[in-house]
Enzyme design. Sequence first.
Site, PDB file in Angstrom:
ATOM      1  N   GLY A 179       0.850  -1.199  -0.232  1.00  0.00           N
ATOM      2  CA  GLY A 179      -0.137   0.340  -0.096  1.00  0.00           C
ATOM      3  C   GLY A 179       0.981   1.543  -0.169  1.00  0.00           C
ATOM      4  N   ARG A 202       4.248   3.378  10.535  1.00  0.00           N
ATOM      5  CA  ARG A 202       4.114   3.258   8.693  1.00  0.00           C
ATOM      6  C   ARG A 202       4.123   4.743   7.401  1.00  0.00           C
ATOM      7  NH1 ARG A 202       3.306  -1.954   7.053  1.00  0.00           N
ATOM      8  NH2 ARG A 202       3.056  -2.948   8.912  1.00  0.00           N
ATOM      9  N   ASN A 243      -8.079   5.738  11.241  1.00  0.00           N
ATOM     10  CA  ASN A 243      -8.453   3.815  11.109  1.00  0.00           C
ATOM     11  C   ASN A 243      -9.651   4.377   9.782  1.00  0.00           C
ATOM     12  OD1 ASN A 243     -10.354   1.927  11.053  1.00  0.00           O
ATOM     13  ND2 ASN A 243      -9.092   0.936  12.498  1.00  0.00           N
ATOM     14  N   GLN A 264      -5.991  -0.633   0.341  1.00  0.00           N
ATOM     15  CA  GLN A 264      -4.806  -1.647   0.633  1.00  0.00           C
ATOM     16  C   GLN A 264      -4.538  -1.451   2.167  1.00  0.00           C
ATOM     17  OE1 GLN A 264      -1.740  -2.136  -1.476  1.00  0.00           O
ATOM     18  NE2 GLN A 264      -2.613  -2.150  -3.386  1.00  0.00           N
ATOM     19  N   SER A 266      -4.575  -4.486   5.404  1.00  0.00           N
ATOM     20  CA  SER A 266      -4.271  -6.047   4.642  1.00  0.00           C
ATOM     21  C   SER A 266      -5.772  -6.265   5.489  1.00  0.00           C
ATOM     22  CB  SER A 266      -3.301  -6.202   6.311  1.00  0.00           C
ATOM     23  OG  SER A 266      -2.229  -6.713   5.415  1.00  0.00           O
ATOM     24  N   CYS A 411       9.333  -3.240 -13.912  1.00  0.00           N
ATOM     25  CA  CYS A 411       7.969  -2.594 -15.719  1.00  0.00           C
ATOM     26  C   CYS A 411       7.637  -3.663 -16.468  1.00  0.00           C
ATOM     27  CB  CYS A 411       9.264  -2.083 -16.900  1.00  0.00           C
ATOM     28  SG  CYS A 411      10.132  -2.982 -17.765  1.00  0.00           S
ATOM     29  N   GLY A 493      -2.200 -12.303  -1.054  1.00  0.00           N
ATOM     30  CA  GLY A 493      -3.199 -11.109  -2.037  1.00  0.00           C
ATOM     31  C   GLY A 493      -4.396 -11.116  -0.500  1.00  0.00           C
TER      32      GLY A 493
HETATM   33  P1  NAD Z   1       0.463  -4.494   4.881  1.00  0.00           P
HETATM   34  O1  NAD Z   1       0.223  -5.383   5.998  1.00  0.00           O
HETATM   35  O2  NAD Z   1       2.432  -4.861   5.017  1.00  0.00           O
HETATM   36  O3  NAD Z   1      -0.021  -3.401   5.826  1.00  0.00           O
HETATM   37  C1  NAD Z   1      -1.097  -3.224   5.109  1.00  0.00           C
HETATM   38  C2  NAD Z   1      -1.159  -1.620   6.288  1.00  0.00           C
HETATM   39  O4  NAD Z   1      -2.796  -1.396   6.920  1.00  0.00           O
HETATM   40  C3  NAD Z   1      -0.726  -1.436   7.685  1.00  0.00           C
HETATM   41  O5  NAD Z   1       0.553  -0.123   7.092  1.00  0.00           O
HETATM   42  C4  NAD Z   1      -1.810  -1.567   8.467  1.00  0.00           C
HETATM   43  O6  NAD Z   1      -0.916  -0.542   9.975  1.00  0.00           O
HETATM   44  C5  NAD Z   1      -2.573  -0.501   7.877  1.00  0.00           C
HETATM   45  N1  NAD Z   1      -4.158  -0.943   8.723  1.00  0.00           N
HETATM   46  C6  NAD Z   1      -4.898  -1.875   8.746  1.00  0.00           C
HETATM   47  N2  NAD Z   1      -5.923  -1.829   8.842  1.00  0.00           N
HETATM   48  C7  NAD Z   1      -5.898  -0.165   8.604  1.00  0.00           C
HETATM   49  C8  NAD Z   1      -7.579   0.333   8.968  1.00  0.00           C
HETATM   50  N3  NAD Z   1      -8.354  -0.200   9.261  1.00  0.00           N
HETATM   51  N4  NAD Z   1      -7.532   1.363   8.660  1.00  0.00           N
HETATM   52  C9  NAD Z   1      -6.275   2.094   7.967  1.00  0.00           C
HETATM   53  N5  NAD Z   1      -5.090   1.787   8.176  1.00  0.00           N
HETATM   54  C10 NAD Z   1      -4.647   0.512   8.801  1.00  0.00           C
HETATM   55  O7  NAD Z   1       0.518  -5.028   3.897  1.00  0.00           O
HETATM   56  P2  NAD Z   1       0.333  -4.837   2.085  1.00  0.00           P
HETATM   57  O8  NAD Z   1       1.470  -5.657   1.716  1.00  0.00           O
HETATM   58  O9  NAD Z   1       0.874  -3.363   2.549  1.00  0.00           O
HETATM   59  O10 NAD Z   1      -0.855  -5.078   1.661  1.00  0.00           O
HETATM   60  C11 NAD Z   1      -1.615  -4.055   1.669  1.00  0.00           C
HETATM   61  C12 NAD Z   1      -3.231  -5.189   1.118  1.00  0.00           C
HETATM   62  O11 NAD Z   1      -2.861  -5.507  -0.419  1.00  0.00           O
HETATM   63  C13 NAD Z   1      -3.088  -6.920   1.309  1.00  0.00           C
HETATM   64  O12 NAD Z   1      -4.167  -7.808   1.812  1.00  0.00           O
HETATM   65  C14 NAD Z   1      -2.931  -8.099  -0.013  1.00  0.00           C
HETATM   66  O13 NAD Z   1      -2.526  -8.766   0.083  1.00  0.00           O
HETATM   67  C15 NAD Z   1      -2.846  -6.285  -0.707  1.00  0.00           C
HETATM   68  N6  NAD Z   1      -2.170  -6.122  -1.497  1.00  0.00           N
HETATM   69  C16 NAD Z   1      -2.862  -6.320  -3.205  1.00  0.00           C
HETATM   70  C17 NAD Z   1      -1.831  -6.583  -3.985  1.00  0.00           C
HETATM   71  C18 NAD Z   1      -2.799  -5.876  -5.201  1.00  0.00           C
HETATM   72  O14 NAD Z   1      -2.216  -6.511  -6.442  1.00  0.00           O
HETATM   73  N7  NAD Z   1      -2.877  -4.880  -5.875  1.00  0.00           N
HETATM   74  C19 NAD Z   1      -0.671  -6.708  -4.376  1.00  0.00           C
HETATM   75  C20 NAD Z   1       0.327  -7.028  -3.008  1.00  0.00           C
HETATM   76  C21 NAD Z   1      -1.250  -6.399  -1.974  1.00  0.00           C
END
Ligand code: NAD
Length: 557
Positions: A179, A202, A243, A264, A266, A411, A493
């Site tokens: 994210g 973060r 939040n 994004q 988790s 890329c 994911g």
């Molecule tokens: P991460 O766990 O490193 O980060 C998630 C962030 O969300 C954390 O910083 C956490 O503090 C924050 N968070 C959690 N709950 C929250 C809330 N209620 N309000 C505000 N902030 C909140 O995860 P990541 O690697 O950044 O991945 C995020 C999500 O995106 C995961 O579900 C992952 O599977 C998904 N993802 C999507 C893609 C894509 O292709 N779009 C790729 C990879 C990951």
Amino acid sequence: QLQIGCGRKRPVKAPTGTELHCKGWLQEAALRMLLNNLDPENGENPDELIVYGGYGKAARNWPCFDALVRTLLGLENNQTMLVQSGKPVGVLTTHEHAPRVLIANSNLVGKWDNWEHFYELDKKGLMMYGQMTAGSWIYIGSQGILQGTYETFASLADRHYQGDLKGKIVVTAGLGGMGGAQPLSVTMNNGVAIIVEVDEKRIQRRLETAYLDTTAPDLDTAMKMARQAAADKKPLSIGLLGNAAEVLPAMLEKNFIPDVITDQTSAHDELNGYVPMGIPYEKALLMRKQDPEKYKELSLKSMATHCRAILKMQARGAVAFDYGNNLRGQALTRGVTNAMDYPGFTPAFIRPLFCEGEGPFRWAALSGDPADIEATDQALIEAFPYKTRMVRWLEMAAEKVTHMGLPARICWLGYGERDKAGKIFNDLVASGKVKAPLVIGRDHLDCGSVASPYRETEAMKDGSDAVADWALLNCMTSVASGSAWTSFHDGGGVGIGYAMHAGQVTVADGSKEAELRVTTVLRNDPATGIIRHADAGYEKAVETARARGIIIPGITD
Ligand code: NAD
């Protein structure tokens, strides 16, 4: 002598330079990339072996990490190490052209394929969640997703705003491993972003790496700053501590409807990923440990509130899309029956690219020298001058992306382009223009490598969203084509039980043998994506197959 210590937590860093510690470059590359995944500059929480994506790990535990390192250091050029959920479980005699490492992470039999069963096994020390590139050792920090996110916002801009986000406001949440790429990819497309994040650290981290421009002390200030920047047509990203399940409804109350809304956090993991609303952050972290059942229930309820707010913003004119974290799926389990009313980003923006075998192509310089990446950037700009979006990306990346761990680049390239790039890279190593071998891999989010009904394969034309045969065929294809290591995972994911996917990595060490392996893998890997989409009835994939000579019985003959 490689100093890695044994049986205790320690900062981990990949060795760099041209000297081998292993018995061949393929093993050496696997070793360096495993260590690189846990480099504090790169991974999110290396002490816990967590690389990104909530609970995505590189090794099952520290003794397993030590065993992986030890085994890689001794692995012969005709041997293959088997890794089961982050633990080395066997070394087999194969042959020189076989992969050096085969990895299976977090796969469960269908009936048991859920978080509850996974966590039971995890507690017993029998499993590990590998996310996508965490357990397959090809994570390159936020840049990996930065480029994918840049592509997504560029495609969104093409579709809705004449190719530019100038003057548009995007609201999203989550500044974690993936994210964290959101603010910079919005500003690279000239837009304005407010990113809600519950963990102050973060926010700080993204400010330090210049992925995020600034912060706002409260919601009203954030809204004011965003409106002003949009009016001035200036790109700006604003981090807001809070939040998302609380902030989004507050925005609605204040009649603040962004142009684009997504998320994004988790959300795929209600225990170790998402943070529930209504409790201070530190207390939530305590509850996570002390009362996980209560935590999960509060977390899922908050996701329902969060998802409802996105639906309301969509109803009031925002372009809403799900960013691959299964927020909609989780909200659905808590009664948000219309959660799927907004689309996932793949059907909305990415699938047409998949039909041409386009996907995330990434590489890292084992030398550790950023100049090697500059040489590869330049070579690609010269080889593909007609790919204007890619050229714009490479030029901006060279300027704005801070390397995290080993210098790396990503890329998107299509069928026929990836193998061409692979040969160019191998030639650069052979000629000495690049000092040490290059590791070439990709995300598991690619055209042919994944079955994920709430993300990459959502709403397939023929309804084959949940068919995982394709991902398995892709996995077997890279082994048959000569990868350096290949992996097959469950749950990346979107969480355990929701996706199956494969990864491949090759190594360009400048040899003729590497040229054959690299080009064969990089030709066949995206070919499986075109085949998968042609089989599902996508005309563009059929056209690509016909034009590029990919044989699909019953379609191209
Ligand atoms: P991460 O766990 O490193 O980060 C998630 C962030 O969300 C954390 O910083 C956490 O503090 C924050 N968070 C959690 N709950 C929250 C809330 N209620 N309000 C505000 N902030 C909140 O995860 P990541 O690697 O950044 O991945 C995020 C999500 O995106 C995961 O579900 C992952 O599977 C998904 N993802 C999507 C893609 C894509 O292709 N779009 C790729 C990879 C990951």
